[in-house]
Design a protein around this motif. Structure first.
Motif, PDB file in Angstrom:
ATOM      1  N   LEU A  42     -19.511 -28.964  33.221  1.00 22.88           N
ATOM      2  CA  LEU A  42     -19.992 -28.080  32.156  1.00 22.88           C
ATOM      3  C   LEU A  42     -21.505 -28.135  32.004  1.00 22.88           C
ATOM      4  N   LEU A  43     -22.095 -29.275  32.328  1.00 23.98           N
ATOM      5  CA  LEU A  43     -23.519 -29.491  32.068  1.00 23.98           C
ATOM      6  C   LEU A  43     -24.412 -29.294  33.286  1.00 23.98           C
ATOM      7  N   ARG A  44     -23.897 -29.563  34.494  1.00 23.54           N
ATOM      8  CA  ARG A  44     -24.724 -29.411  35.690  1.00 23.54           C
ATOM      9  C   ARG A  44     -25.032 -27.940  35.927  1.00 23.54           C
ATOM     10  N   LEU A  45     -26.002 -27.671  36.782  1.00 21.79           N
ATOM     11  CA  LEU A  45     -26.467 -26.305  37.019  1.00 21.79           C
ATOM     12  C   LEU A  45     -25.796 -25.704  38.246  1.00 21.79           C
ATOM     13  N   GLY A  46     -25.115 -24.575  38.045  1.00 14.88           N
ATOM     14  CA  GLY A  46     -24.496 -23.859  39.151  1.00 14.88           C
ATOM     15  C   GLY A  46     -24.686 -22.366  38.976  1.00 14.88           C
ATOM     16  N   VAL A  47     -24.911 -21.650  40.056  1.00 17.77           N
ATOM     17  CA  VAL A  47     -25.187 -20.212  39.983  1.00 17.77           C
ATOM     18  C   VAL A  47     -23.996 -19.458  39.393  1.00 17.77           C
ATOM     19  N   LEU A  51     -24.200 -17.342  35.914  1.00 17.45           N
ATOM     20  CA  LEU A  51     -24.193 -15.888  35.996  1.00 17.45           C
ATOM     21  C   LEU A  51     -22.842 -15.259  35.695  1.00 17.45           C
ATOM     22  N   TYR A  52     -21.762 -15.965  36.012  1.00 17.92           N
ATOM     23  CA  TYR A  52     -20.452 -15.347  35.900  1.00 17.92           C
ATOM     24  C   TYR A  52     -19.508 -16.034  34.920  1.00 17.92           C
ATOM     25  N   ARG A  53     -19.829 -17.247  34.509  1.00 20.37           N
ATOM     26  CA  ARG A  53     -18.976 -17.947  33.557  1.00 20.37           C
ATOM     27  C   ARG A  53     -19.635 -18.127  32.202  1.00 20.37           C
ATOM     28  N   GLY A  54     -20.845 -17.586  32.044  1.00 19.75           N
ATOM     29  CA  GLY A  54     -21.518 -17.609  30.753  1.00 19.75           C
ATOM     30  C   GLY A  54     -22.019 -18.957  30.301  1.00 19.75           C
ATOM     31  N   ARG A  55     -22.189 -19.876  31.235  1.00 16.20           N
ATOM     32  CA  ARG A  55     -22.687 -21.198  30.862  1.00 16.20           C
ATOM     33  C   ARG A  55     -24.220 -21.193  30.879  1.00 16.20           C
ATOM     34  N   PHE A  56     -24.764 -20.437  29.940  1.00 13.74           N
ATOM     35  CA  PHE A  56     -26.208 -20.173  29.903  1.00 13.74           C
ATOM     36  C   PHE A  56     -27.023 -21.395  29.532  1.00 13.74           C
ATOM     37  N   TRP A  57     -26.362 -22.437  29.038  1.00 13.03           N
ATOM     38  CA  TRP A  57     -27.062 -23.665  28.645  1.00 13.03           C
ATOM     39  C   TRP A  57     -27.431 -24.558  29.832  1.00 13.03           C
ATOM     40  N   GLY A 112     -32.369 -18.608  41.074  1.00 15.69           N
ATOM     41  CA  GLY A 112     -32.876 -17.446  41.797  1.00 15.69           C
ATOM     42  C   GLY A 112     -32.853 -17.630  43.301  1.00 15.69           C
ATOM     43  N   ILE A 113     -33.246 -18.807  43.766  1.00 18.16           N
ATOM     44  CA  ILE A 113     -33.233 -19.089  45.201  1.00 18.16           C
ATOM     45  C   ILE A 113     -31.807 -19.026  45.745  1.00 18.16           C
ATOM     46  N   ASN A 114     -30.870 -19.578  45.007  1.00 19.11           N
ATOM     47  CA  ASN A 114     -29.479 -19.561  45.449  1.00 19.11           C
ATOM     48  C   ASN A 114     -28.919 -18.149  45.489  1.00 19.11           C
ATOM     49  N   VAL A 115     -29.272 -17.340  44.502  1.00 17.68           N
ATOM     50  CA  VAL A 115     -28.825 -15.946  44.499  1.00 17.68           C
ATOM     51  C   VAL A 115     -29.409 -15.213  45.698  1.00 17.68           C
ATOM     52  N   ASP A 120     -24.298 -21.220  46.311  1.00 17.04           N
ATOM     53  CA  ASP A 120     -23.876 -21.680  44.991  1.00 17.04           C
ATOM     54  C   ASP A 120     -23.937 -23.204  44.932  1.00 17.04           C
ATOM     55  N   ALA A 121     -25.108 -23.730  45.204  1.00 16.21           N
ATOM     56  CA  ALA A 121     -25.298 -25.176  45.119  1.00 16.21           C
ATOM     57  C   ALA A 121     -25.282 -25.617  43.664  1.00 16.21           C
ATOM     58  N   ARG A 122     -24.915 -26.860  43.438  1.00 13.64           N
ATOM     59  CA  ARG A 122     -24.963 -27.445  42.104  1.00 13.64           C
ATOM     60  C   ARG A 122     -26.139 -28.406  42.018  1.00 13.64           C
ATOM     61  N   PHE A 123     -26.762 -28.451  40.848  1.00 14.79           N
ATOM     62  CA  PHE A 123     -27.959 -29.277  40.677  1.00 14.79           C
ATOM     63  C   PHE A 123     -27.822 -30.158  39.441  1.00 14.79           C
ATOM     64  N   VAL A 124     -28.269 -31.395  39.585  1.00 15.97           N
ATOM     65  CA  VAL A 124     -28.356 -32.318  38.458  1.00 15.97           C
ATOM     66  C   VAL A 124     -29.673 -33.076  38.574  1.00 15.97           C
TER      67      VAL A 124
END
Length: 210
Positions: A42-47, A51-57, A112-115, A120-124
């Motif tokens: 829920l907290l890590r960053l994924g494209v 963009l598609y699941r609304g996890r804007f945080w 943006g780079i992933n798009v 769809d890499a995940r980042f922490v």
């Protein structure tokens, strides 16, 4: 001119040790994600998540997630070492703006780079924001020395330049798989822009002031 003046309007100086607060939050989130199933996703960053699941945080919360105790330890050492000095220099409010804004911008850049490349890499991790702090430290204290590995003294601006070269080479040579070298470089880049816009200061010029 009014826009520039607004962007450069300083905060009233105050100091409340925001650096230690950030370190504490990072440690607490690390412990929480280790013991609460599904929290890290829920907290890590994924494209797709953003963009598609609304996890804007996530462009904010990924800053407080880490992939392991070593990852956390190195980032927290950097956060405290550079952040505490910068916070005392500019005040806690300005420090929080710098740290969080640069961290969020790095996150958005990675999305943006992933798009752009259909990934769809995940980042922490706070690494991009820590690199931003290193550049700020070098710009504010260009004559300061950082002891690499605790023994080798290197002027802070030279450390910035050295890390930039290492990150560029590591990216193009595909070294250190699993590390976002572009995110680190983005931290330098956004911090540089922050100094130009917010302070009207060119960090590169300050690096070589005598």
């Amino acid at each position: 001119m009014k826009i520039i003046d607004s962007l450069r309007r300083p905060f009233r100086y105050s100091f409340f040790n925001a650096t230690l607060f950030l370190v504490a939050v990072n440690v607490l989130v690390f412990l929480a994600t280790a013991f609460v199933p599904g929290l890290l996703s829920l907290l890590r960053l994924g494209v797709v998540d953003v963009l598609y699941r609304g996890r804007f945080w996530q462009p904010l919360t990924y800053l407080f997630c880490h992939g392991g105790i070593t990852h956390l330890a190195f980032n927290m050492i950097g956060l405290y070492m550079f952040g505490s000095q910068i916070e005392r220099r500019v005040g806690s409010a300005e420090f929080l703006l710098f740290y969080l804004l640069n961290g969020i911008l790095v996150g958005l850049f990675l999305v943006g780079i992933n798009v752009a490349f259909g990934l769809d890499a995940r980042f922490v991790g706070a690494s991009g924001a820590i690199f931003a702090l290193l550049l700020a430290f070098a710009a504010f204290f260009p004559d300061s020395k950082v002891f690499v590995f605790g023994i080798l003294p290197v002027r802070a601006p030279l450390l910035v330049i050295g890390y930039a070269v290492i990150e560029i080479l590591s990216h193009f040579l595909s070294l250190s798989e699993g590390i976002s070298h572009l995110g680190h470089l983005a931290g330098f880049g956004f911090a540089y822009l922050y100094f130009l816009v917010r302070y009207g200061i060119n960090p590169w010029q300050r690096f070589f002031l005598k």
